[in-house]
Design a protein around this motif. Structure first.
Motif, PDB file in Angstrom:
ATOM      1  N   MET A   1      12.651   4.703  -3.140  1.00 22.81           N
ATOM      2  CA  MET A   1      11.377   4.073  -2.818  1.00 22.81           C
ATOM      3  C   MET A   1      11.383   3.389  -1.448  1.00 22.81           C
ATOM      4  O   MET A   1      10.332   3.098  -0.897  1.00 22.81           O
ATOM      5  N   ARG A   2      12.566   3.183  -0.875  1.00 21.39           N
ATOM      6  CA  ARG A   2      12.635   2.594   0.474  1.00 21.39           C
ATOM      7  C   ARG A   2      12.034   3.530   1.509  1.00 21.39           C
ATOM      8  O   ARG A   2      11.654   3.091   2.589  1.00 21.39           O
ATOM      9  N   THR A   3      11.960   4.827   1.207  1.00 18.95           N
ATOM     10  CA  THR A   3      11.425   5.790   2.160  1.00 18.95           C
ATOM     11  C   THR A   3       9.906   5.901   2.082  1.00 18.95           C
ATOM     12  O   THR A   3       9.304   6.596   2.901  1.00 18.95           O
ATOM     13  N   PHE A   4       9.292   5.222   1.113  1.00 17.23           N
ATOM     14  CA  PHE A   4       7.842   5.263   0.978  1.00 17.23           C
ATOM     15  C   PHE A   4       7.212   4.350   2.020  1.00 17.23           C
ATOM     16  O   PHE A   4       7.774   3.301   2.360  1.00 17.23           O
ATOM     17  N   PRO A   5       6.042   4.715   2.553  1.00 17.84           N
ATOM     18  CA  PRO A   5       5.417   3.892   3.596  1.00 17.84           C
ATOM     19  C   PRO A   5       4.951   2.537   3.062  1.00 17.84           C
ATOM     20  O   PRO A   5       4.698   2.373   1.874  1.00 17.84           O
ATOM     21  N   GLY A   6       4.854   1.591   3.971  1.00 19.82           N
ATOM     22  CA  GLY A   6       4.348   0.261   3.624  1.00 19.82           C
ATOM     23  C   GLY A   6       5.467  -0.691   3.248  1.00 19.82           C
ATOM     24  O   GLY A   6       6.647  -0.347   3.257  1.00 19.82           O
ATOM     25  N   SER A   7       5.083  -1.900   2.895  1.00 19.47           N
ATOM     26  CA  SER A   7       6.058  -2.949   2.600  1.00 19.47           C
ATOM     27  C   SER A   7       6.259  -3.178   1.103  1.00 19.47           C
ATOM     28  O   SER A   7       7.045  -4.029   0.707  1.00 19.47           O
ATOM     29  N   GLU A   8       5.573  -2.398   0.282  1.00 21.65           N
ATOM     30  CA  GLU A   8       5.639  -2.593  -1.170  1.00 21.65           C
ATOM     31  C   GLU A   8       7.060  -2.501  -1.714  1.00 21.65           C
ATOM     32  O   GLU A   8       7.407  -3.139  -2.703  1.00 21.65           O
TER      33      GLU A   8
ATOM     34  N   LYS B   1      16.243  -7.394 -12.121  1.00 23.32           N
ATOM     35  CA  LYS B   1      17.457  -8.038 -11.626  1.00 23.32           C
ATOM     36  C   LYS B   1      18.091  -7.248 -10.483  1.00 23.32           C
ATOM     37  O   LYS B   1      18.409  -7.806  -9.433  1.00 23.32           O
ATOM     38  N   ALA B   2      18.288  -5.946 -10.670  1.00 22.90           N
ATOM     39  CA  ALA B   2      18.888  -5.125  -9.615  1.00 22.90           C
ATOM     40  C   ALA B   2      17.958  -5.020  -8.411  1.00 22.90           C
ATOM     41  O   ALA B   2      18.415  -4.929  -7.271  1.00 22.90           O
ATOM     42  N   TRP B   3      16.661  -5.033  -8.636  1.00 16.46           N
ATOM     43  CA  TRP B   3      15.679  -5.003  -7.542  1.00 16.46           C
ATOM     44  C   TRP B   3      15.870  -6.234  -6.661  1.00 16.46           C
ATOM     45  O   TRP B   3      15.926  -6.131  -5.443  1.00 16.46           O
ATOM     46  N   LYS B   4      15.988  -7.402  -7.311  1.00 13.98           N
ATOM     47  CA  LYS B   4      16.074  -8.665  -6.567  1.00 13.98           C
ATOM     48  C   LYS B   4      17.469  -8.918  -5.991  1.00 13.98           C
ATOM     49  O   LYS B   4      17.600  -9.350  -4.851  1.00 13.98           O
ATOM     50  N   THR B   5      18.519  -8.676  -6.777  1.00 11.17           N
ATOM     51  CA  THR B   5      19.860  -9.063  -6.339  1.00 11.17           C
ATOM     52  C   THR B   5      20.603  -7.976  -5.576  1.00 11.17           C
ATOM     53  O   THR B   5      21.432  -8.277  -4.725  1.00 11.17           O
ATOM     54  N   LYS B   6      20.334  -6.720  -5.876  1.00  6.12           N
ATOM     55  CA  LYS B   6      21.057  -5.609  -5.243  1.00  6.12           C
ATOM     56  C   LYS B   6      20.193  -4.807  -4.276  1.00  6.12           C
ATOM     57  O   LYS B   6      20.687  -3.893  -3.624  1.00  6.12           O
ATOM     58  N   GLY B   7      18.890  -5.107  -4.246  1.00  4.93           N
ATOM     59  CA  GLY B   7      17.995  -4.334  -3.388  1.00  4.93           C
ATOM     60  C   GLY B   7      17.806  -2.908  -3.866  1.00  4.93           C
ATOM     61  O   GLY B   7      17.452  -2.023  -3.085  1.00  4.93           O
ATOM     62  N   GLN B   8      18.042  -2.665  -5.153  1.00  7.47           N
ATOM     63  CA  GLN B   8      17.953  -1.315  -5.717  1.00  7.47           C
ATOM     64  C   GLN B   8      16.513  -0.829  -5.707  1.00  7.47           C
ATOM     65  O   GLN B   8      15.639  -1.453  -6.296  1.00  7.47           O
TER      66      GLN B   8
END
Length: 181
Positions: free
Chosen positions: A65-72, A121-128
C-alpha cells in the motif's frame, strides 16, 4: 474485531497480543499461489505452508500500500478503519482473485474473496503496509474453515454446463503427468 476473527473484510491481526514482527515477516514474503495457516485463535502464529496441507488462506496478490498515491498509507497515516479495509478488499481483491483464477473465478462460489492485513499494531509500530488479497473457505456463520489443496488447481464446472470435454481433458492431462513423473 477480536483477535484473529473473520469480519466482513477478512482477517485483521488487530490486538496487542499479536507478534507484529512475525506477522509482518510472513506478509512481506507471501506470494501469489502460496497458502497461509495459523492455529485457531492464534493469528500471530501465521505462516506460509504447503498448499497440500491444511490452510486458511490462498494468496492471490500481495499489495504494498506504500506504492498507492496519496498520503493515506504514508508513514504517519492512521490505520484504515474497518469500513476502509472492506472498501480496499472490494476494490483490489475482487480483481486480484479474478486475475489469479482466470476463467475459474466464480464470485458466488464456495471460496470467498478476502483480504489479510497485519492490523493496527503492526501498522503503527512496524510501518507494515502490505496487504494480501486471496481466497478462503467460509462455513456456517462466516466461520473460516481450513482446507487442503489450491483453489487455483481445482476444476470447476459452471451450473447447468452440459459439455465437460475441457474438464475431462484437463483431468486426463494431469493423470498423464502423474504417471510420467
Amino acid at each position: 474485531m477480536p483477535d484473529g476473527s473473520l469480519g466482513p473484510t477478512g482477517l485483521g491481526f488487530n490486538t496487542g497480543r499479536v507478534n507484529a514482527g512475525r506477522v509482518s515477516d510472513t506478509l512481506d514474503h507471501a506470494k501469489p499461489g502460496e497458502c497461509l495457516n495459523w492455529p485457531d485463535r492464534s493469528p500471530d502464529a501465521v505462516e506460509i505452508v504447503d498448499c497440500k496441507n491444511e490452510h486458511r488462506f490462498e494468496v492471490a496478490e500481495s499489495l504494498d500500500m506504500r506504492t498507492f498515491p496519496g498520503s493515506e498509507y504514508g508513514p504517519n497515516a492512521a490505520p484504515p478503519s474497518d469500513a476502509r479495509i472492506k472498501q480496499i478488499s472490494q476494490e483490489q481483491c475482487q480483481n486480484a482473485a479474478r486475475d489469479y483464477l482466470g476463467p475459474r473465478f466464480d464470485p458466488n462460489g464456495k471460496f470467498a474473496v478476502s483480504l489479510v492485513w497485519s492490523g493496527d499494531k503492526a501498522w503503527k509500530t512496524k510501518g507494515q503496509r502490505r496487504m494480501l488479497c486471496g481466497l478462503q473457505l467460509l462455513g456456517p456463520n462466516s466461520q473460516q474453515l481450513a482446507y487442503k489443496g489450491k483453489v487455483a488447481d481445482e476444476v470447476y464446472v459452471k451450473l447447468g454446463q452440459l459439455d465437460f470435454a475441457a474438464e475431462l481433458a484437463q483431468l486426463r492431462a494431469a493423470r498423464r503427468l502423474l504417471a510420467d513423473g
